[in-house]
Enzyme design. Sequence first.
Site, mmCIF file in Angstrom:
data_model
loop_
_atom_site.group_PDB
_atom_site.id
_atom_site.type_symbol
_atom_site.label_atom_id
_atom_site.label_comp_id
_atom_site.label_asym_id
_atom_site.label_seq_id
_atom_site.Cartn_x
_atom_site.Cartn_y
_atom_site.Cartn_z
ATOM 1 N N LYS A 1 2.340 -9.295 -0.310
ATOM 2 C CA LYS A 1 2.364 -8.395 -1.528
ATOM 3 C C LYS A 1 2.969 -7.180 -1.619
ATOM 4 C CE LYS A 1 -1.472 -6.470 -4.522
ATOM 5 N NZ LYS A 1 -0.903 -5.168 -4.474
ATOM 6 N N CYS B 1 0.815 -1.076 0.119
ATOM 7 C CA CYS B 1 0.036 -0.246 -0.154
ATOM 8 C C CYS B 1 0.735 1.098 0.046
ATOM 9 C CB CYS B 1 -0.981 -0.012 1.139
ATOM 10 S SG CYS B 1 -2.106 1.567 1.312
ATOM 11 N N ASN C 1 -1.097 -3.320 -14.994
ATOM 12 C CA ASN C 1 -1.075 -3.213 -16.721
ATOM 13 C C ASN C 1 -2.212 -4.126 -16.998
ATOM 14 O OD1 ASN C 1 0.949 -1.516 -16.222
ATOM 15 N ND2 ASN C 1 2.511 -2.846 -17.514
ATOM 16 N N ALA D 1 -7.063 -5.464 -9.931
ATOM 17 C CA ALA D 1 -7.777 -4.687 -8.772
ATOM 18 C C ALA D 1 -8.710 -3.568 -9.909
ATOM 19 C CB ALA D 1 -6.894 -3.460 -8.049
#
Length: 484
Positions: A147, A108, A210, A232
């Site tokens: 992640k 994040c 992408n 996302a």
Amino acid sequence: MPKLRGEAFWRETLRSAHYVVAPMVDQSELAWRLLSRRHGAQLCYTPMLHAQVFLRDANYRRENLYGEACPEDRPLIVQFCANDPEVFVQAALLAQDYCDAIDLNLGCPQMIAKRGHYGAFLQEEWDLLQRMILLANEKLSVPITCKIRVFPDIDKTVKYAQMLEKAGCQLLTVHGRTKEQKGPLAGVASWEHIQAVRKAVNIPVFANGNIQCLSDVEECIRQTGVHGVMSAEGNLHNPALFEGRNPLVWEMAEEYLEIVQKYPCPLSYVRAHLFKLWHHTLQVYHQLREELAKVKTLEGIVDVNRELKLRCQEEIANQKEGEKPKEGLPFFHWICQPYIRPGPKERCRENGDSGTDKGVRGKRALEDEEDGNSELLSKNKQKKKLRNPNKSFDPSLKPKYAKCDQCGNPKGNKCVFNMCRGCCKKRAFKEVADCPGHGLLFKTKYEKSLSWQHSQRGIQTPEMSQRGDAEVGDTAVLQEAGDR
């Protein structure tokens, strides 16, 4: 049964998932996950959950994970943000029976993550991350995954990934952008970084960035060699992305609203999803955009969705033969399709600015100011400046809040223990002490209770004394329990 690791975990527990819905704050809730699974998604993540809040708040656990059991919502990975090994693991222990793995958010890039010291803002603290993952890998009955975002340097990114693998990470999702690449400055994700990580580690790797259509997914897997691809933004604008379809927007919206009827979620989540799904159409029907923003009930949102559908059907009926989509869109606005985030220059033109740096503001204004660029103000702050010309937004002049000695949250200014209210209440109760600053009077109430008991003993007859003592004791216990 020993927990599976690496390739075996991906192959057996995650069922060799290639198509993955990303963890999205307030957007990858159960209803949206079920919609995505119906249309090709093979693995979903929960929204990012705050480990500390999850640990202390039963309502937060119930609302985000402990709700109605839904067998269709598997495999599922729960994602936490955290910066303390013990807090992270204790929260994960409460979640592990409801999912197939626990993910640590190290990607994040938003200002809230900077303030809370989590997400991508931990990527330089390798010792801390090692301790967090080692402890989780030791204590949890499900695998630990991560992640991450990349560093500008490929070699450093590779070493970062290898460190996480060595610590016990069993699956790695790599977002091919740096933490500085966000908002209008997002740019193109580097598949080269992702490919280098995939070649350097022996655990499964998912790629992120992408992805706008199914052909992008296939091309990403071909170029990088990853096990799966996470989406996302692409998923939010077209939940049928992994099916390779571009359905009518109202079909997806109606199906989602039906699922919400069965698996309710906050109205803000529903509204946000419809803003994404109807994004291009709402650029045409501005009045309905305002209505969608103001509506306060699910039934009202259903009505706005129905009106948007009728407007589009009317437009289709009046369409001229050979007419092409406007605004450079690949499809007509009522068809699910990707949204290309404008870069700085495009954003300036959208806002009616000349293209100078002063136009590049948008909703990221506060972040830029806190990073040291206080020369420019967001629109909201410009309005405040007009109302109060003497108001200053210089970050150096902002009050610095002292932190709680226990948890790091802002402490109460008048707290006798130098703690936030939650920690202060626990300590005051344990020590039977007062904190006037937080309005906690455990000691005072206890002393009053004792005084009242003594006064009762003085007016009772000897025969009633024993029974009275028991009743008073019961009353004191009840009062104490109420004060808790």
